[in-house]
Scaffold this motif. Structure first.
Motif, PDB file in Angstrom:
ATOM      1  N   SER A 159       0.652  -0.885   0.161  1.00 52.83           N
ATOM      2  CA  SER A 159       0.402  -0.129   0.508  1.00 52.83           C
ATOM      3  C   SER A 159       0.566   0.871  -0.182  1.00 52.83           C
ATOM      4  N   ARG A 188       1.862   1.968  -3.755  1.00 50.06           N
ATOM      5  CA  ARG A 188       0.848   2.867  -4.587  1.00 50.06           C
ATOM      6  C   ARG A 188       0.939   4.521  -3.390  1.00 50.06           C
ATOM      7  N   ARG A 206      -7.017   7.321  -0.685  1.00 55.12           N
ATOM      8  CA  ARG A 206      -7.675   7.214   1.479  1.00 55.12           C
ATOM      9  C   ARG A 206      -8.718   5.735   0.917  1.00 55.12           C
ATOM     10  N   GLU A 207      -8.321   5.010  -0.559  1.00 53.50           N
ATOM     11  CA  GLU A 207     -10.069   4.019  -0.203  1.00 53.50           C
ATOM     12  C   GLU A 207      -8.666   3.138  -0.221  1.00 53.50           C
ATOM     13  N   SER A 208      -6.915   3.719  -0.269  1.00 50.95           N
ATOM     14  CA  SER A 208      -5.259   2.402   0.073  1.00 50.95           C
ATOM     15  C   SER A 208      -5.283   2.990   1.591  1.00 50.95           C
ATOM     16  N   ALA A 243      -7.386   3.718   3.841  1.00 51.29           N
ATOM     17  CA  ALA A 243      -8.491   2.718   4.356  1.00 51.29           C
ATOM     18  C   ALA A 243      -7.867   0.682   4.744  1.00 51.29           C
ATOM     19  N   GLU A 244      -7.550   0.999   3.481  1.00 52.65           N
ATOM     20  CA  GLU A 244      -7.155  -0.769   3.679  1.00 52.65           C
ATOM     21  C   GLU A 244      -6.285  -0.673   4.019  1.00 52.65           C
ATOM     22  N   TYR A 245      -5.075  -0.367   4.162  1.00 51.53           N
ATOM     23  CA  TYR A 245      -3.789  -0.206   5.394  1.00 51.53           C
ATOM     24  C   TYR A 245      -4.212  -0.527   6.240  1.00 51.53           C
ATOM     25  N   ALA A 293      -6.408  -1.054   8.483  1.00 48.55           N
ATOM     26  CA  ALA A 293      -7.763  -1.790   8.668  1.00 48.55           C
ATOM     27  C   ALA A 293      -6.932  -3.631   8.558  1.00 48.55           C
ATOM     28  N   ILE A 294      -5.771  -3.007   7.341  1.00 48.06           N
ATOM     29  CA  ILE A 294      -5.342  -4.836   7.315  1.00 48.06           C
ATOM     30  C   ILE A 294      -3.967  -4.473   8.939  1.00 48.06           C
ATOM     31  N   GLU A 352      -6.336  -5.207  11.972  1.00 48.82           N
ATOM     32  CA  GLU A 352      -6.262  -7.118  11.648  1.00 48.82           C
ATOM     33  C   GLU A 352      -5.357  -7.430  12.377  1.00 48.82           C
TER      34      GLU A 352
END
Length: 227
Positions: A2, A5, A203-205, A207-209, A211-212, A215
């Motif tokens: 991420s 990117r 922003r999506e990247s 948020a994904e980062y 979240a990972i 987790e």
């Protein structure tokens, strides 16, 4: 993955903008049928303009141009000049060594059939006729067309700009400025649109980062409790 990117985002945003600029620079100017000037100055050069735009730009065409001249004291036209297959021929002896081609160079895309008179004399006053012979070459047939343009030239001792000439020049500059402004607006609009799309992707990247990462932290905590 991420973070890579996210760092490449600004560079990717500039790429479409650069492609847009390159595409705009490769565009060819459109053909515009502008009337010839009608006032020539004695002992100077003068361009007789004759433009016939090819309406179907994607169709291959072959064309030739013939000029005719009728002096102010004459009743009939005489053949003045002929241009065909990239070869010009002066026919009227009154214009020998004073006349030259000033139009397009390619016969298959001949749209400007202008000529140039050197050392204009008062005897050059009169009516000039330009005739375009164009053949549009389709796959199954050829379609011939003829375009005629007539103009009356007056030779004067000193040049005086007419209202039509001034208006034509003003309109030309207004058109050029308008096209440049339109291109600038289009570039800004595309850049902003791409920027918004890029920010949403970033922003999506992010948020994904996050979240990972969250987790992974929860998994580590679960493992420690189990131990």
């Amino acid at each position: 993955m991420s973070p890579v990117r996210m760092s490449a985002g600004p560079e990717l945003l500039l790429l479409p903008l650069a492609l847009l600029v390159l595409q705009a620079s490769r565009c060819h100017g459109a053909c515009v049928e502008v009337d010839s000037d009608t006032e020539a100055v004695a002992n100077e050069g003068f361009k007789l303009g004759c433009i016939s735009c090819k309406m179907r730009g994607e169709v291959v065409a072959w064309a030739s141009v013939n000029w005719f001249f009728k002096a102010s004291d004459e009743t009939n036209f005489s053949h003045l000049y002929s241009y065909e297959n990239q070869d010009g021929l002066i026919i009227d002896s009154r214009f020998y060594k004073r006349l030259g081609w000033k139009g397009s160079k390619h016969t298959n895309d001949l749209q400007d059939g202008s000529i140039f008179i050197r050392n204009v004399t008062y005897n050059d006053t009169g009516t000039y006729l330009c005739i375009f012979y164009r053949t549009l070459q389709y796959s199954n047939y050829d379609y011939p067309t003829i375009t005629k343009k007539i103009m009356t030239i007056n030779v004067v001792p000193q040049f005086t700009r007419g209202l039509a000439s001034i208006l034509s020049e003003v309109m030309m500059y207004v058109t050029i400025i308008g096209l440049q402004f339109w291109l600038l607006v289009e570039m800004i609009y595309c850049y902003r649109k791409i920027s918004v799309a890029g920010e949403e992707a970033l922003r999506e990247s992010a948020a994904e980062y996050l979240a990972i990462a969250s987790e992974s932290k929860d998994n580590c905590a679960s493992v420690q409790v189990a131990e």
